[in-house]
Design a protein around this motif. Sequence first.
Motif, PDB file in Angstrom:
ATOM      1  N   GLY A 152       0.680  -1.338   0.009  1.00  0.00           N
ATOM      2  CA  GLY A 152       0.023  -0.211   0.050  1.00  0.00           C
ATOM      3  C   GLY A 152       0.878   1.226  -0.096  1.00  0.00           C
ATOM      4  N   TRP A 153       0.021   2.366   0.042  1.00  0.00           N
ATOM      5  CA  TRP A 153       0.571   3.693   0.050  1.00  0.00           C
ATOM      6  C   TRP A 153       0.098   4.385   1.315  1.00  0.00           C
ATOM      7  CZ3 TRP A 153       4.854   4.743  -2.672  1.00  0.00           C
ATOM      8  CH2 TRP A 153       4.991   3.881  -4.007  1.00  0.00           C
ATOM      9  N   TYR A 154       0.955   5.173   1.843  1.00  0.00           N
ATOM     10  CA  TYR A 154       0.252   6.148   2.892  1.00  0.00           C
ATOM     11  C   TYR A 154       0.941   7.454   2.986  1.00  0.00           C
ATOM     12  CZ  TYR A 154      -1.491   2.227   5.746  1.00  0.00           C
ATOM     13  OH  TYR A 154      -2.183   1.319   6.318  1.00  0.00           O
ATOM     14  N   ARG A 155       0.469   8.642   2.970  1.00  0.00           N
ATOM     15  CA  ARG A 155       1.011   9.610   2.972  1.00  0.00           C
ATOM     16  C   ARG A 155       1.055  10.639   4.123  1.00  0.00           C
ATOM     17  NH1 ARG A 155      -3.178  12.505  -1.108  1.00  0.00           N
ATOM     18  NH2 ARG A 155      -4.942  12.795   0.471  1.00  0.00           N
ATOM     19  N   GLN A 156       1.980  11.669   4.238  1.00  0.00           N
ATOM     20  CA  GLN A 156       2.202  12.397   5.460  1.00  0.00           C
ATOM     21  C   GLN A 156       2.321  14.024   4.928  1.00  0.00           C
ATOM     22  OE1 GLN A 156       4.590  11.345   8.879  1.00  0.00           O
ATOM     23  NE2 GLN A 156       3.430  12.555   9.914  1.00  0.00           N
ATOM     24  N   ALA A 157       1.523  14.831   5.049  1.00  0.00           N
ATOM     25  CA  ALA A 157       1.848  16.299   4.933  1.00  0.00           C
ATOM     26  C   ALA A 157       2.024  16.860   6.028  1.00  0.00           C
ATOM     27  CB  ALA A 157       0.363  16.619   4.442  1.00  0.00           C
ATOM     28  N   PRO A 158       2.795  17.909   5.666  1.00  0.00           N
ATOM     29  CA  PRO A 158       3.462  18.660   6.982  1.00  0.00           C
ATOM     30  C   PRO A 158       2.361  19.308   7.937  1.00  0.00           C
ATOM     31  CG  PRO A 158       4.453  19.692   4.865  1.00  0.00           C
ATOM     32  CD  PRO A 158       3.285  18.818   4.551  1.00  0.00           C
ATOM     33  N   GLY A 159       2.617  18.826   9.160  1.00  0.00           N
ATOM     34  CA  GLY A 159       1.950  18.862  10.333  1.00  0.00           C
ATOM     35  C   GLY A 159       0.709  18.251  10.513  1.00  0.00           C
ATOM     36  N   LYS A 160       0.563  17.083   9.678  1.00  0.00           N
ATOM     37  CA  LYS A 160      -0.510  16.307   9.927  1.00  0.00           C
ATOM     38  C   LYS A 160      -0.175  14.746  10.046  1.00  0.00           C
ATOM     39  CE  LYS A 160      -3.560  18.737   6.688  1.00  0.00           C
ATOM     40  NZ  LYS A 160      -4.510  18.766   5.450  1.00  0.00           N
ATOM     41  N   GLN A 161      -1.032  13.992  10.386  1.00  0.00           N
ATOM     42  CA  GLN A 161      -0.711  12.709  10.829  1.00  0.00           C
ATOM     43  C   GLN A 161      -0.889  11.866   9.450  1.00  0.00           C
ATOM     44  OE1 GLN A 161      -3.659  11.293  13.551  1.00  0.00           O
ATOM     45  NE2 GLN A 161      -2.449  11.496  15.063  1.00  0.00           N
ATOM     46  N   ARG A 162       0.141  10.807   9.265  1.00  0.00           N
ATOM     47  CA  ARG A 162       0.210   9.649   8.598  1.00  0.00           C
ATOM     48  C   ARG A 162      -1.160   9.255   8.078  1.00  0.00           C
ATOM     49  NH1 ARG A 162       5.465   6.038   7.770  1.00  0.00           N
ATOM     50  NH2 ARG A 162       6.177   7.958   8.279  1.00  0.00           N
ATOM     51  N   GLU A 163      -1.711   9.230   6.816  1.00  0.00           N
ATOM     52  CA  GLU A 163      -2.969   8.547   6.237  1.00  0.00           C
ATOM     53  C   GLU A 163      -2.681   7.527   5.251  1.00  0.00           C
ATOM     54  OE1 GLU A 163      -5.439  11.766   5.021  1.00  0.00           O
ATOM     55  OE2 GLU A 163      -4.015  12.275   3.390  1.00  0.00           O
ATOM     56  N   LEU A 164      -3.805   6.623   5.267  1.00  0.00           N
ATOM     57  CA  LEU A 164      -3.780   5.774   4.314  1.00  0.00           C
ATOM     58  C   LEU A 164      -4.191   6.383   2.918  1.00  0.00           C
ATOM     59  CD1 LEU A 164      -4.268   2.694   3.206  1.00  0.00           C
ATOM     60  CD2 LEU A 164      -6.646   3.018   3.830  1.00  0.00           C
ATOM     61  N   VAL A 165      -3.584   5.953   1.945  1.00  0.00           N
ATOM     62  CA  VAL A 165      -3.840   6.531   0.464  1.00  0.00           C
ATOM     63  C   VAL A 165      -4.790   5.076  -0.211  1.00  0.00           C
ATOM     64  CG1 VAL A 165      -3.288   7.332  -1.799  1.00  0.00           C
ATOM     65  CG2 VAL A 165      -2.188   8.082   0.404  1.00  0.00           C
ATOM     66  N   ALA A 166      -4.095   4.147  -0.243  1.00  0.00           N
ATOM     67  CA  ALA A 166      -4.597   2.936  -0.903  1.00  0.00           C
ATOM     68  C   ALA A 166      -3.721   1.663  -0.516  1.00  0.00           C
ATOM     69  CB  ALA A 166      -4.713   3.099  -2.409  1.00  0.00           C
ATOM     70  N   THR A 167      -4.591   0.452  -0.487  1.00  0.00           N
ATOM     71  CA  THR A 167      -3.937  -0.735  -0.503  1.00  0.00           C
ATOM     72  C   THR A 167      -4.438  -1.631  -1.235  1.00  0.00           C
ATOM     73  OG1 THR A 167      -5.421  -1.402   1.328  1.00  0.00           O
ATOM     74  CG2 THR A 167      -3.578  -0.496   2.282  1.00  0.00           C
ATOM     75  N   ILE A 168      -3.719  -2.599  -1.611  1.00  0.00           N
ATOM     76  CA  ILE A 168      -3.847  -3.740  -2.482  1.00  0.00           C
ATOM     77  C   ILE A 168      -3.556  -5.050  -1.786  1.00  0.00           C
ATOM     78  CG2 ILE A 168      -1.936  -3.385  -3.828  1.00  0.00           C
ATOM     79  CD1 ILE A 168      -3.827  -4.211  -6.522  1.00  0.00           C
ATOM     80  N   ARG A 169      -4.483  -6.015  -1.783  1.00  0.00           N
ATOM     81  CA  ARG A 169      -3.911  -7.312  -1.261  1.00  0.00           C
ATOM     82  C   ARG A 169      -3.637  -8.251  -2.384  1.00  0.00           C
ATOM     83  NH1 ARG A 169      -5.399  -7.361   3.810  1.00  0.00           N
ATOM     84  NH2 ARG A 169      -4.702  -9.673   3.961  1.00  0.00           N
TER      85      ARG A 169
END
Length: 124
Positions: free
Chosen positions: A35-52
């Motif tokens: 999968g992919w996660y992302r983290q913007a400045p000042g924000k928590q890391r968040e899920l973008v997408a996952t694939i099983r």
Amino acid sequence: QVQLVESGGGLVQAGGSLRLSCAVSGSILSINAMGWYRQAPGKQRELVATIRSGGSTNYADSVKGRFTISRDNAKNTVYLQMNSLKPEDTAVYYCTAEGALYISGISPRRGDFWGQGTQITVSS
């Protein structure tokens, strides 16, 4: 050991497209989910997408219809095609390998791994 190497980040104008790749190296036997996660400045890391491993996908609401995740199981590689990019997509993007079964020494082990992150900047 297991390593994840991301590529494809960079600077793009709003409305543009980018494609991220993440290759998993090591004595990998299988990976449950990538999968992919992302983290913007000042924000928590968040899920973008996952694939099983079977191909089922999950997307954050904010990227549905714009981003597409895919994987090549034979190459242990996951991709993220990002279209119609917005300035709010600006973040460091991290790939993940979850439930990776791999050989360490002579023993099989299972673990979760993260890439080092790649910067995506979308200008308005």
